[in-house]
Write a protein that holds these residues in place. Sequence first.
Motif, PDB file in Angstrom:
ATOM      1  N   ILE A  82       4.880  38.260 -31.612  1.00 56.11           N
ATOM      2  CA  ILE A  82       5.174  38.167 -29.667  1.00 56.11           C
ATOM      3  C   ILE A  82       6.649  38.999 -29.646  1.00 56.11           C
ATOM      4  CG2 ILE A  82       6.403  36.852 -27.836  1.00 56.11           C
ATOM      5  CD1 ILE A  82       4.222  34.748 -29.733  1.00 56.11           C
ATOM      6  N   GLY A  83       7.907  38.720 -30.365  1.00 61.08           N
ATOM      7  CA  GLY A  83       8.983  39.068 -30.396  1.00 61.08           C
ATOM      8  C   GLY A  83       9.578  41.036 -30.307  1.00 61.08           C
ATOM      9  N   THR A  84       7.969  41.192 -31.126  1.00 58.72           N
ATOM     10  CA  THR A  84       7.430  42.835 -31.397  1.00 58.72           C
ATOM     11  C   THR A  84       7.385  43.321 -30.462  1.00 58.72           C
ATOM     12  OG1 THR A  84       7.969  43.141 -33.948  1.00 58.72           O
ATOM     13  CG2 THR A  84       7.086  45.068 -32.948  1.00 58.72           C
ATOM     14  N   MET A  85       5.996  42.779 -29.694  1.00 61.96           N
ATOM     15  CA  MET A  85       5.729  42.866 -28.328  1.00 61.96           C
ATOM     16  C   MET A  85       6.482  43.317 -27.425  1.00 61.96           C
ATOM     17  SD  MET A  85       3.940  41.559 -25.456  1.00 61.96           S
ATOM     18  CE  MET A  85       4.546  40.205 -25.540  1.00 61.96           C
ATOM     19  N   ALA A  94      14.474  42.729 -25.017  1.00 60.18           N
ATOM     20  CA  ALA A  94      14.230  41.338 -24.878  1.00 60.18           C
ATOM     21  C   ALA A  94      13.307  40.730 -25.809  1.00 60.18           C
ATOM     22  CB  ALA A  94      13.404  41.101 -23.554  1.00 60.18           C
ATOM     23  N   GLY A  95      12.987  41.351 -27.063  1.00 59.55           N
ATOM     24  CA  GLY A  95      12.149  41.051 -27.971  1.00 59.55           C
ATOM     25  C   GLY A  95      12.608  39.713 -28.632  1.00 59.55           C
ATOM     26  N   GLU A  96      14.011  40.522 -29.216  1.00 57.44           N
ATOM     27  CA  GLU A  96      14.693  39.188 -30.026  1.00 57.44           C
ATOM     28  C   GLU A  96      14.962  38.235 -29.707  1.00 57.44           C
ATOM     29  OE1 GLU A  96      16.279  40.532 -32.812  1.00 57.44           O
ATOM     30  OE2 GLU A  96      14.870  42.161 -31.893  1.00 57.44           O
ATOM     31  N   ILE A  97      15.170  37.787 -27.881  1.00 57.75           N
ATOM     32  CA  ILE A  97      14.798  36.129 -27.419  1.00 57.75           C
ATOM     33  C   ILE A  97      13.407  35.838 -27.252  1.00 57.75           C
ATOM     34  CG2 ILE A  97      15.792  34.838 -25.154  1.00 57.75           C
ATOM     35  CD1 ILE A  97      17.801  36.598 -24.657  1.00 57.75           C
ATOM     36  N   ALA A  98      12.597  36.553 -27.393  1.00 55.15           N
ATOM     37  CA  ALA A  98      11.266  36.348 -27.018  1.00 55.15           C
ATOM     38  C   ALA A  98      10.564  35.690 -28.415  1.00 55.15           C
ATOM     39  CB  ALA A  98      10.179  37.141 -26.619  1.00 55.15           C
ATOM     40  N   ARG A  99      11.367  35.990 -29.531  1.00 55.29           N
ATOM     41  CA  ARG A  99      11.225  35.349 -30.975  1.00 55.29           C
ATOM     42  C   ARG A  99      11.499  33.981 -31.720  1.00 55.29           C
ATOM     43  NH1 ARG A  99      12.922  39.339 -36.054  1.00 55.29           N
ATOM     44  NH2 ARG A  99      12.379  37.987 -37.319  1.00 55.29           N
ATOM     45  N   ALA A 100      12.807  34.260 -30.693  1.00 52.96           N
ATOM     46  CA  ALA A 100      12.839  32.808 -31.075  1.00 52.96           C
ATOM     47  C   ALA A 100      12.078  31.914 -30.471  1.00 52.96           C
ATOM     48  CB  ALA A 100      14.709  33.301 -30.992  1.00 52.96           C
ATOM     49  N   PHE A 101      12.173  32.501 -28.905  1.00 51.65           N
ATOM     50  CA  PHE A 101      11.943  31.280 -28.275  1.00 51.65           C
ATOM     51  C   PHE A 101       9.975  31.214 -28.561  1.00 51.65           C
ATOM     52  CE2 PHE A 101      10.001  30.872 -23.584  1.00 51.65           C
ATOM     53  CZ  PHE A 101      10.358  29.749 -23.388  1.00 51.65           C
ATOM     54  N   ALA A 102       9.612  32.080 -28.924  1.00 50.02           N
ATOM     55  CA  ALA A 102       7.938  31.824 -29.085  1.00 50.02           C
ATOM     56  C   ALA A 102       8.167  30.634 -29.782  1.00 50.02           C
ATOM     57  CB  ALA A 102       7.233  33.180 -29.641  1.00 50.02           C
ATOM     58  N   LEU A 103       8.794  30.913 -30.912  1.00 47.59           N
ATOM     59  CA  LEU A 103       8.867  30.060 -32.342  1.00 47.59           C
ATOM     60  C   LEU A 103       9.269  28.776 -32.282  1.00 47.59           C
ATOM     61  CD1 LEU A 103       8.630  30.192 -35.162  1.00 47.59           C
ATOM     62  CD2 LEU A 103      11.177  29.911 -35.431  1.00 47.59           C
ATOM     63  N   TYR A 318      -1.655  36.864 -28.644  1.00 49.36           N
ATOM     64  CA  TYR A 318      -0.286  35.596 -28.530  1.00 49.36           C
ATOM     65  C   TYR A 318       0.219  35.277 -28.106  1.00 49.36           C
ATOM     66  CZ  TYR A 318      -1.747  36.378 -33.281  1.00 49.36           C
ATOM     67  OH  TYR A 318      -2.234  37.214 -34.912  1.00 49.36           O
ATOM     68  N   ALA A 319       0.944  35.633 -27.108  1.00 53.87           N
ATOM     69  CA  ALA A 319       2.274  35.537 -26.318  1.00 53.87           C
ATOM     70  C   ALA A 319       0.669  34.122 -24.668  1.00 53.87           C
ATOM     71  CB  ALA A 319       2.289  36.665 -25.359  1.00 53.87           C
TER      72      ALA A 319
END
Length: 345
Positions: A82-85, A94-103, A318-319
Amino acid sequence: MRPDWKGALGLALSAALLWWTLRGEPLGPVWAAIRDANWWWWAASTTAATLIFPLRARRWRVILEPAVGRVAGGPLWRAVAIGTMANNVLPARAGEIARAFALTREAPQVPFAAGLASLAVDRAFDGLVLLALLFAAPLDPAFPVGGRVFGQTVPMLARTGMALLALLLGGMYALLAFPGGAERVFRAVARRLVPRLEARGADALRAFADGLAVLRHPGRFLAVLGWTVAHWLLAAWSLWLGFRAVDLSAPFTAALFLNSVTSIATAVPAAPGFFGTFEASSKASLQLYGVPGSLALSWALGYHVLTFIPITVLGAVYAVRLGLGLRELSGAGVPPSPSPSQGSP
């Protein structure tokens, strides 16, 4: 999502770099090389490039474990995808925030701030290994003497990268060594500038320090380093397989060098997916090895598009399954830090 200056800067820089890369190159040979490529080699290259993301998820588990305990592999893998997407379709990394948030959505025992801190460690190890590979490539006799990228020598690029990496690692170790002092400084500054953020910011700072816990354990440090080396060697191998697809003659050490240069180049502001930045740094790197500009550009465009698709599609799937929209993944849905009464897991 409202556009901001960082996103606008990234788009402008990517557009300028893409124009500069294409300038003076006849597009006929570029498209001909892509059209006549060996698609079996492209398939192997794309597969290898996609497999680096499970390795990144496995490494993330080692980084997180000292702070939050063992996290299942599934949520880590999905968060990485999700973070890479998000990096591929949203501006301003924004993928760094998205990756932590998805986890946090699938593994609520991981505080958001601790997840972000673990990603700072993640990127620091990437920088360490990429710089080592950047130094290793010129040891091959095939490397051109006095080679330059964007007018800078390899030692100059490496020194700049080492200085930035030293600042990052120094800051993380200082926070680990003096968490109380860092919190007092933060509270003093916040009390004067933004009083309403003092308590929440201090909570987030403590959680961030917890996320750096892996740096206290030499054994885990070496384990993370080992996974990082495996990750970037596989990434370089995927580049080299792509060379074969377009009959680009260059040694594996050229893939190591290209891997480092393109990865470092994509750290600057860029459009979503790093289009323009990747192509410009690829062309400049491959021309050091005597690769014609049109062939270098054919490889860069083909590799970038083909490796962009699988992980972006997986991340989007996945998102959707987790009910995460682009607004949340861009940072608007970041959960608040836990209050002192809640504690941290």
